[in-house]
Design a protein around this motif. Structure first.
Motif, PDB file in Angstrom:
ATOM      1  N   UNK A  94       0.820  -1.344   0.177  1.00 36.66           N
ATOM      2  CA  UNK A  94      -0.014   0.023  -0.121  1.00 36.66           C
ATOM      3  C   UNK A  94       0.911   1.303  -0.038  1.00 36.66           C
ATOM      4  N   UNK A  95       0.640   2.141  -0.787  1.00 44.28           N
ATOM      5  CA  UNK A  95       1.326   3.467  -0.822  1.00 44.28           C
ATOM      6  C   UNK A  95       1.735   4.011   0.569  1.00 44.28           C
ATOM      7  N   UNK A  96       2.751   4.469   0.881  1.00 40.93           N
ATOM      8  CA  UNK A  96       3.080   5.206   2.217  1.00 40.93           C
ATOM      9  C   UNK A  96       2.213   6.059   2.878  1.00 40.93           C
ATOM     10  N   UNK A  97       1.678   7.234   1.841  1.00 38.74           N
ATOM     11  CA  UNK A  97       0.817   8.165   2.298  1.00 38.74           C
ATOM     12  C   UNK A  97      -0.512   7.551   2.882  1.00 38.74           C
ATOM     13  N   UNK A  98      -1.052   6.514   2.418  1.00 40.09           N
ATOM     14  CA  UNK A  98      -2.169   5.966   2.852  1.00 40.09           C
ATOM     15  C   UNK A  98      -2.042   5.403   4.250  1.00 40.09           C
ATOM     16  N   UNK A  99      -0.900   4.542   4.354  1.00 40.51           N
ATOM     17  CA  UNK A  99      -0.249   4.127   5.572  1.00 40.51           C
ATOM     18  C   UNK A  99      -0.150   5.177   6.851  1.00 40.51           C
ATOM     19  N   UNK A 100       0.436   6.071   6.567  1.00 45.21           N
ATOM     20  CA  UNK A 100       1.062   7.094   7.466  1.00 45.21           C
ATOM     21  C   UNK A 100      -0.482   8.048   7.669  1.00 45.21           C
ATOM     22  N   UNK A 101      -1.206   8.430   6.893  1.00 46.90           N
ATOM     23  CA  UNK A 101      -2.530   8.898   7.486  1.00 46.90           C
ATOM     24  C   UNK A 101      -3.362   8.172   8.184  1.00 46.90           C
ATOM     25  N   UNK A 102      -3.257   6.986   7.821  1.00 43.60           N
ATOM     26  CA  UNK A 102      -4.265   5.924   8.718  1.00 43.60           C
ATOM     27  C   UNK A 102      -3.635   5.714  10.233  1.00 43.60           C
ATOM     28  N   UNK A 103      -2.334   5.664  10.273  1.00 40.86           N
ATOM     29  CA  UNK A 103      -1.501   5.573  11.439  1.00 40.86           C
ATOM     30  C   UNK A 103      -1.635   6.784  12.163  1.00 40.86           C
ATOM     31  N   UNK A 104      -1.701   8.039  11.640  1.00 38.54           N
ATOM     32  CA  UNK A 104      -1.866   9.148  12.283  1.00 38.54           C
ATOM     33  C   UNK A 104      -3.051   9.501  12.734  1.00 38.54           C
ATOM     34  N   UNK A 105      -3.929   8.887  12.078  1.00 39.07           N
ATOM     35  CA  UNK A 105      -5.719   8.867  12.554  1.00 39.07           C
ATOM     36  C   UNK A 105      -5.495   8.140  14.049  1.00 39.07           C
ATOM     37  N   UNK A 106      -4.916   6.968  14.124  1.00 40.93           N
ATOM     38  CA  UNK A 106      -4.949   6.106  15.339  1.00 40.93           C
ATOM     39  C   UNK A 106      -4.151   6.889  16.379  1.00 40.93           C
ATOM     40  N   UNK A 107      -2.919   7.498  15.948  1.00 40.14           N
ATOM     41  CA  UNK A 107      -2.369   8.444  16.976  1.00 40.14           C
ATOM     42  C   UNK A 107      -3.161   9.388  17.578  1.00 40.14           C
ATOM     43  N   UNK A 108      -3.896  10.188  16.681  1.00 42.52           N
ATOM     44  CA  UNK A 108      -4.701  11.260  17.260  1.00 42.52           C
ATOM     45  C   UNK A 108      -5.926  10.544  18.023  1.00 42.52           C
ATOM     46  N   UNK A 109      -6.398   9.638  17.777  1.00 40.80           N
ATOM     47  CA  UNK A 109      -7.560   9.033  18.553  1.00 40.80           C
ATOM     48  C   UNK A 109      -6.846   8.659  20.054  1.00 40.80           C
ATOM     49  N   UNK A 110      -5.575   7.940  20.127  1.00 41.04           N
ATOM     50  CA  UNK A 110      -4.980   7.863  21.252  1.00 41.04           C
ATOM     51  C   UNK A 110      -4.723   8.866  22.215  1.00 41.04           C
ATOM     52  N   UNK A 111      -4.223  10.235  21.432  1.00 38.63           N
ATOM     53  CA  UNK A 111      -4.336  11.645  22.140  1.00 38.63           C
ATOM     54  C   UNK A 111      -5.650  11.754  22.943  1.00 38.63           C
ATOM     55  N   UNK A 112      -6.633  11.897  21.970  1.00 31.17           N
ATOM     56  CA  UNK A 112      -8.049  12.359  22.257  1.00 31.17           C
ATOM     57  C   UNK A 112      -8.365  11.367  23.435  1.00 31.17           C
ATOM     58  N   UNK A 113      -8.324  10.146  23.470  1.00 32.41           N
ATOM     59  CA  UNK A 113      -8.909   9.314  24.565  1.00 32.41           C
ATOM     60  C   UNK A 113      -7.996   9.321  25.758  1.00 32.41           C
ATOM     61  N   UNK A 114      -6.940   9.796  25.734  1.00 31.24           N
ATOM     62  CA  UNK A 114      -5.885   9.794  26.945  1.00 31.24           C
ATOM     63  C   UNK A 114      -6.425  11.062  27.550  1.00 31.24           C
ATOM     64  N   UNK A 115      -6.977  12.037  27.005  1.00 32.11           N
ATOM     65  CA  UNK A 115      -7.496  13.327  27.761  1.00 32.11           C
ATOM     66  C   UNK A 115      -8.937  13.368  27.824  1.00 32.11           C
ATOM     67  N   UNK A 116      -9.582  12.260  27.618  1.00 29.07           N
ATOM     68  CA  UNK A 116     -10.973  12.174  27.900  1.00 29.07           C
ATOM     69  C   UNK A 116     -11.496  11.984  29.554  1.00 29.07           C
ATOM     70  N   UNK A 117     -12.764  12.366  29.631  1.00 26.37           N
ATOM     71  CA  UNK A 117     -13.216  12.421  31.251  1.00 26.37           C
ATOM     72  C   UNK A 117     -13.215  11.008  31.779  1.00 26.37           C
ATOM     73  N   UNK A 118     -12.385  10.714  32.716  1.00 31.91           N
ATOM     74  CA  UNK A 118     -12.355   9.435  33.601  1.00 31.91           C
ATOM     75  C   UNK A 118     -13.586   8.657  33.877  1.00 31.91           C
ATOM     76  N   UNK A 119     -14.641   9.508  34.157  1.00 32.10           N
ATOM     77  CA  UNK A 119     -15.956   8.895  34.586  1.00 32.10           C
ATOM     78  C   UNK A 119     -16.686   8.225  33.229  1.00 32.10           C
ATOM     79  N   UNK A 120     -16.152   8.473  31.852  1.00 32.28           N
ATOM     80  CA  UNK A 120     -16.395   7.795  30.783  1.00 32.28           C
ATOM     81  C   UNK A 120     -15.876   6.517  30.471  1.00 32.28           C
ATOM     82  N   UNK A 121     -15.049   6.269  31.232  1.00 32.10           N
ATOM     83  CA  UNK A 121     -14.035   4.874  31.116  1.00 32.10           C
ATOM     84  C   UNK A 121     -14.571   3.666  32.243  1.00 32.10           C
ATOM     85  N   UNK A 122     -14.277   2.533  31.695  1.00 31.65           N
ATOM     86  CA  UNK A 122     -14.506   1.325  32.530  1.00 31.65           C
ATOM     87  C   UNK A 122     -13.995   1.746  34.062  1.00 31.65           C
TER      88      UNK A 122
END
Length: 125
Positions: free
Chosen positions: A93-121
Motif C-alpha cells: 500500500x502506498x506510504x501516504x495511505x498508511x501514514x495517514x491512517x496511522x496518524x488517525x490512530x495516534x490522534x485517537x490515542x491522544x484524544x482518548x488519553x485526555x477524556x473524562x475518566x468517568x466515561x471509562x471502565x
C-alpha cells in the motif's frame, strides 16, 4: 456502534485494496508485524467483548476494568495492533495511505488519553 465500526472497516479495507499492488511472497517483516498486530486486536476483543471494544461504556454498558495481557503491558493495545498490521502492509500500500491512517490512530490515542475518566471502565472494588 459495532455494526457501524464493522462497516467502516469494510470501506477502509476496500479502499486500501483499490490502491494496493499485491505481490507474493510478502517481505520478511510482514508476518511478525501482521500476526502480532492481529493477535493484539483479537485479544482485546476477547477480553472486552463487543461492548467493551466499541465504546459500550459510553452507551451505558457496565464494562469491568481488565488487567490481563495486553492491558497493563501495552498502552492502547488495540490501536497498537492496528498500527502494526498497517505497517506490515507497507510494501503493498502506498506510504501516504498508511501514514495517514496511522496518524488517525495516534490522534485517537491522544484524544482518548485526555477524556473524562468517568466515561471509562471502572476497576473492580
Amino acid at each position: 456502534m459495532a455494526m457501524v465500526s464493522h462497516f467502516i472497516k469494510l470501506l477502509q479495507f476496500i479502499s486500501l485494496l483499490s490502491v494496493s499492488t499485491l505481490s507474493w511472497p510478502p517481505p520478511f517483516y510482514f508476518w511478525p508485524l501482521f500476526i502480532f498486530g492481529q493477535f493484539l486486536n483479537f485479544r482485546v476483543y476477547q477480553l472486552l467483548g463487543e461492548a467493551g471494544t466499541y465504546y459500550g461504556v459510553r452507551f451505558g454498558k457496565n464494562i469491568t476494568w481488565v488487567t490481563e495481557f495486553p492491558f497493563g503491558v501495552i498502552r492502547d493495545p488495540q490501536y497498537v495492533g492496528s498500527i502494526l498490521s498497517l505497517l506490515a502492509c507497507l510494501s503493498w500500500v502506498p506510504f501516504l495511505y498508511i501514514i495517514l491512517w496511522v496518524l488517525g490512530y495516534v490522534f485517537m490515542i491522544q484524544v482518548e488519553s485526555k477524556e473524562d475518566p468517568t466515561t471509562r471502565a471502572k476497576p473492580l472494588s
